[in-house]
Design an enzyme around this catalytic site. Structure first.
Site, short mmCIF file in Angstrom:
data_model
loop_
_atom_site.label_atom_id
_atom_site.label_comp_id
_atom_site.label_asym_id
_atom_site.label_seq_id
_atom_site.Cartn_x
_atom_site.Cartn_y
_atom_site.Cartn_z
N LYS A 54 0.84 -1.20 0.00
CA LYS A 54 0.00 0.00 0.00
C LYS A 54 0.88 1.25 0.00
CE LYS A 54 -3.91 -2.29 2.13
NZ LYS A 54 -4.52 -2.76 3.38
N GLN A 98 -4.98 -1.36 9.56
CA GLN A 98 -4.89 -2.70 9.00
C GLN A 98 -5.53 -3.72 9.94
OE1 GLN A 98 -3.50 -3.46 5.86
NE2 GLN A 98 -4.37 -5.48 6.27
N ASP A 121 -11.35 2.96 3.95
CA ASP A 121 -11.77 1.55 3.85
C ASP A 121 -13.29 1.44 3.80
OD1 ASP A 121 -9.98 -0.50 3.53
OD2 ASP A 121 -9.46 -0.67 5.66
#
Ligand code: NDP
Length: 294
Positions: A54, A98, A121
């Site tokens: 990422k 994460q 997200d």
């Protein structure tokens, strides 16, 4: 094989190129650089690889990447304190924590502490509600990537029958909401669904997000249907990763299908970058990037 192979790797490269082009213009015309902060707690090797990828791709499209690696024993208060600081930092437009988090941390509490406008997200309860009510939301990256590929391949999705196999909060449910938003007639299937194969055979669009290697076979597929395979499964004794669809038998019947690897997978990070750009544009009152949102 008769089906068209939908090349997610190439599609994702195209998305990243469009993001990079808009990022360059933002810099040149407004002096703004979008920034993505990724928070990793603990030393899970798979998560470390994801976070590294990422960060690398964020920098490649010209954005700022802020990585925060915290020890596994980090307390909830310390993590919430960091999120508060990132929420307040104007250089940070997107925040991603994460998952999975170590067991002593409450994921729902942590995710819902992120400013919804920076929740790239799309997991914050506000964004879930906005998506569910058809309002402007930050949309989870994997389903957004599936939607982009479907629109690109099929044009209008209006009136098509879609079956989504899987009802998770990160893939199945938001995927179904997005398809509904594009006026598909949507059915969500799960482990209790009766006669799954017959149900799937009615689908013009079949999305498999189950986590069971090669469970969907050609006899689940309507001739000419578009099949999107979200599954990423590692099977001992088999090389590489397997999808939820048995590629060869599905490809004999489908009109188009995404492979694993090289289908949905590469789109997920590309959509994370697209969401960060969208969040940055919204934060600055600028027009959203075209074709990169739901
Ligand atoms: P979950 O385990 O959270 O959900 C799986 C869903 O599949 C559940 O709703 C479950 O039903 C359903 N299911 C399980 N067995 C069956 C069955 N026999 N018949 C019908 N439905 C069944 O998984 P995720 O949604 O998180 O992920 C799904 C897959 O997608 C995984 O392989 C994952 O690795 C992959 N993935 C890929 C991503 C990418 O970037 N490409 C990103 C995220 C996930 P029930 O609710 O009844 O238990």
């Amino acid at each position: 094989m008769t089906a068209t192979r939908i090349d997610g790797k190439a599609f994702a490269a195209g998305v990243r190129a469009r993001v990079a082009e808009r990022v360059a213009r933002l810099k040149e015309e407004q002096g703004i650089v979008p920034g993505l902060a990724v928070v990793l707690v603990g030393e899970d090797p798979a998560s470390e690889v994801y976070v590294r990828n990422k960060g690398k791709q964020t920098v490649e499209v010209g954005m700022n990447s802020f990585e925060h690696k915290l020890p596994a024993e980090t307390s909830e208060a310390e993590l919430l304190d960091l999120i508060g600081k990132l929420n307040a930092d104007p250089a940070v437009h997107g925040i991603l924590v994460q998952l999975p988090l170590p067991g002593h941390l409450n994921s729902d509490l942590v995710i819902n502490a992120i400013d919804p406008a920076k929740d790239v997200d799309g997991f914050h309860i506000s964004n879930v509600g906005l998506l569910g009510t058809g309002q402007k939301a930050m949309v989870p990256c994997t389903p957004l990537g599936c939607l982009m590929m479907l629109r690109d391949h099929l044009g209008s999705l209006s009136g098509l029958n879609a079956v989504v196999v899987g009802r998770s909060n990160i893939v199945g449910k938001p995927m179904a909401q997005l398809l509904l938003g594009d006026s598909c007639t949507v059915t969500i299937a799960h482990s209790r669904t009766k006669d799954l194969a017959a149900l799937c055979r009615g689908a013009d669009i079949l999305v498999a997000a189950v986590g069971r290697p090669e469970m969907i076979t050609g006899d689940f597929v309507k001739p000419g249907a578009t099949v999107i395979d979200v599954g990423i499964n590692r099977v001992p004794g088999r090389n590489g990763i397997l999808g939820d669809c048995h590629f060869d038998s599905c490809a004999e019947v489908a009109g188009a299908i995404t492979p694993v690897p090289g289908g949905v997978g590469p789109m997920t990070i590309a959509c994370l970058l697209a969401n960060t750009l969208t969040a940055c544009c919204r934060a600055n009152g600028l027009p959203e990037p075209e074709g990169l949102t739901a």
